[in-house]
Design an enzyme around this catalytic site. Structure first.
Site, PDB file in Angstrom:
ATOM      1  N   ASN A   1       0.870  -1.179   0.000  1.00  0.00           N
ATOM      2  CA  ASN A   1       0.000   0.000   0.000  1.00  0.00           C
ATOM      3  C   ASN A   1       0.907   1.229   0.000  1.00  0.00           C
ATOM      4  OD1 ASN A   1      -1.807   2.029   0.522  1.00  0.00           O
ATOM      5  ND2 ASN A   1      -2.451   1.270   2.537  1.00  0.00           N
ATOM      6  N   TRP A   2       1.056   1.831  -1.167  1.00  0.00           N
ATOM      7  CA  TRP A   2       1.995   2.962  -1.284  1.00  0.00           C
ATOM      8  C   TRP A   2       1.430   4.235  -0.663  1.00  0.00           C
ATOM      9  CZ3 TRP A   2       4.227   2.617  -7.028  1.00  0.00           C
ATOM     10  CH2 TRP A   2       4.859   1.369  -7.179  1.00  0.00           C
ATOM     11  N   LYS A   3       0.157   4.223  -0.337  1.00  0.00           N
ATOM     12  CA  LYS A   3      -0.515   5.401   0.259  1.00  0.00           C
ATOM     13  C   LYS A   3      -0.250   6.644  -0.602  1.00  0.00           C
ATOM     14  CE  LYS A   3      -0.363   3.153   4.729  1.00  0.00           C
ATOM     15  NZ  LYS A   3      -0.348   3.261   6.181  1.00  0.00           N
TER      16      LYS A   3
ATOM     17  N   HIS B   1      -9.700   0.747   4.793  1.00  0.00           N
ATOM     18  CA  HIS B   1      -8.444   1.018   5.507  1.00  0.00           C
ATOM     19  C   HIS B   1      -8.721   1.970   6.677  1.00  0.00           C
ATOM     20  CE1 HIS B   1      -4.431   2.416   6.430  1.00  0.00           C
ATOM     21  NE2 HIS B   1      -3.989   1.328   5.825  1.00  0.00           N
TER      22      HIS B   1
ATOM     23  N   GLU C   1      -7.165   4.418   7.831  1.00  0.00           N
ATOM     24  CA  GLU C   1      -6.978   5.846   7.541  1.00  0.00           C
ATOM     25  C   GLU C   1      -8.218   6.420   6.869  1.00  0.00           C
ATOM     26  OE1 GLU C   1      -3.210   5.472   5.510  1.00  0.00           O
ATOM     27  OE2 GLU C   1      -2.294   4.871   7.407  1.00  0.00           O
TER      28      GLU C   1
ATOM     29  N   GLU D   1      -5.558  -5.227  10.449  1.00  0.00           N
ATOM     30  CA  GLU D   1      -4.569  -4.178  10.686  1.00  0.00           C
ATOM     31  C   GLU D   1      -4.895  -3.444  11.976  1.00  0.00           C
ATOM     32  OE1 GLU D   1      -2.526  -2.874   6.801  1.00  0.00           O
ATOM     33  OE2 GLU D   1      -4.349  -1.692   6.998  1.00  0.00           O
TER      34      GLU D   1
ATOM     35  N   GLY E   1       2.148   2.119  10.851  1.00  0.00           N
ATOM     36  CA  GLY E   1       3.080   3.234  10.717  1.00  0.00           C
ATOM     37  C   GLY E   1       3.773   3.615  12.022  1.00  0.00           C
TER      38      GLY E   1
ATOM     39  N   SER F   1       3.148  -2.194  10.463  1.00  0.00           N
ATOM     40  CA  SER F   1       4.587  -2.274  10.724  1.00  0.00           C
ATOM     41  C   SER F   1       5.157  -3.661  10.454  1.00  0.00           C
ATOM     42  CB  SER F   1       4.909  -1.809  12.150  1.00  0.00           C
ATOM     43  OG  SER F   1       4.489  -0.462  12.327  1.00  0.00           O
TER      44      SER F   1
ATOM     45  N   GLY G   1       2.738  -1.233   4.299  1.00  0.00           N
ATOM     46  CA  GLY G   1       2.802   0.193   3.998  1.00  0.00           C
ATOM     47  C   GLY G   1       4.238   0.618   3.757  1.00  0.00           C
ATOM     48  N   GLY G   2       4.864   1.198   4.783  1.00  0.00           N
ATOM     49  CA  GLY G   2       6.206   1.762   4.655  1.00  0.00           C
ATOM     50  C   GLY G   2       7.212   0.857   3.951  1.00  0.00           C
TER      51      GLY G   2
HETATM   52  P1  PGA Z   1       2.624   0.180   7.669  1.00  0.00           P
HETATM   53  O1  PGA Z   1       1.166   0.381   6.996  1.00  0.00           O
HETATM   54  O2  PGA Z   1       3.174  -1.110   7.116  1.00  0.00           O
HETATM   55  O3  PGA Z   1       3.407   1.381   7.241  1.00  0.00           O
HETATM   56  O4  PGA Z   1       2.405   0.103   9.138  1.00  0.00           O
HETATM   57  C1  PGA Z   1       0.312  -0.701   6.761  1.00  0.00           C
HETATM   58  C2  PGA Z   1      -0.992  -0.217   6.171  1.00  0.00           C
HETATM   59  O5  PGA Z   1      -1.474   0.848   6.557  1.00  0.00           O
HETATM   60  O6  PGA Z   1      -1.574  -0.886   5.296  1.00  0.00           O
END
Ligand code: PGA
Length: 250
Positions: A9-11, A95, A97, A167, A173, A213, A234-235
């Site tokens: 997930n490149w956000k 998600h 967010e 998640e 994050g 994470s 994500g990251g």
């Molecule tokens: P993260 O994000 O790996 O940076 O914690 C995961 C996500 O939000 O899908």
């Protein structure tokens, strides 16, 4: 056996140049023998370019959201059909967010899931509790609410096209990865829940991904658990080497 999947997930990250370099590097360095299906979810505006780069690579494209309606006067929205048309196979819905910052309620997420399903997209449906909810002992109630609102309202055939990503919000994050025990315990609960909603044949076939994470160092200890079929990353998905290591972490 559920399919193993590692989705990035490149956000709202990457310039066009960074996105194309990342995709090219994934294409050049993947072996095609990864145990997991690899999926990348770039920002909408890069999707066509990334789809062209990854064509023939076996790496699939996902989107990070879609509209809850099919078409029409919805300024700024992107429909599921448009995504399909652009070469997208998966869409991340629900998600945390989007739930927290953009008003994606369980009801809205259900409508988005229905749009994705009729457009023949696979859904990566996210669920997870906040730290306050976990501390208050509400983990199972939260997961039940988030998942039941979707799975009670779609048919079994459609349900088999969904992937679930657990998640925990406190792990996203933050570097505070859930322990393999915490993750497996939530995944086991989710597996039982979908088995009771959908029957064991369908329930046991649905991939359950862990997200929050998850990185190249901790992925294998998570993925070795019974009900953890991969990750939503994500990251660590923004670095080609790390993402491919995670895709090989079995
Ligand atoms: P993260 O994000 O790996 O940076 O914690 C995961 C996500 O939000 O899908």
């Amino acid at each position: 056996m559920p399919q193993k999947i590692v989705a990035g997930n490149w956000k709202m990250n990457t310039s066009l140049e960074e996105a194309t370099q990342l995709a090219q590097s994934l294409k050049d360095n993947q072996t095609g023998q990864e145990p997991a299906k690899l999926v990348v979810c770039p920002p909408f505006v890069w999707i066509r370019t990334i789809a062209e780069i990854l064509q023939g690579s076996g790496i699939s494209i996902g989107a990070q959201n879609c509209a809850s309606t099919a078409s029409g006067a919805f300024t700024g929205e992107i429909s599921a059909t448009m995504l399909k048309n652009a070469g997208v196979e998966y869409v991340i819905l629900g998600h945390s967010e989007r739930r927290a910052m953009f008003g994606d309620s369980n009801a809205v997420i259900l409508e988005k899931c229905k749009q994705a399903i009729v457009s023949d997209l696979k859904v990566i449906l996210c669920c997870g509790e906040t730290l306050a909810e976990r501390k208050a002992g509400e983990l199972e109630t939260v997961l039940t609410g988030q998942l039941t609102s979707v799975f009670k309202n779609i048919d079994q055939l459609s349900a088999s096209n969904l992937v679930i990503a657990y998640e925990p919000v406190w792990a996203i994050g933050t570097g505070l990865t859930a322990t393999p025990e915490q993750a497996e315990s939530a995944h086991g609960f989710i597996r039982n829940l979908i088995n009771s909603l959908l029957g064991e044949t369908v329930g046991n076939s649905i991939s359950l991904l862990y997200g929050g994470s998850c990185n190249a160092s901790n992925a294998s200890s998570l993925f070795s658990r019974n009900n953890i079929d991969g990750g939503l990353i994500g990251g660590a998905s923004l670095k080609s080497d790390d993402f491919l290591k995670i895709g090989n972490a079995w």
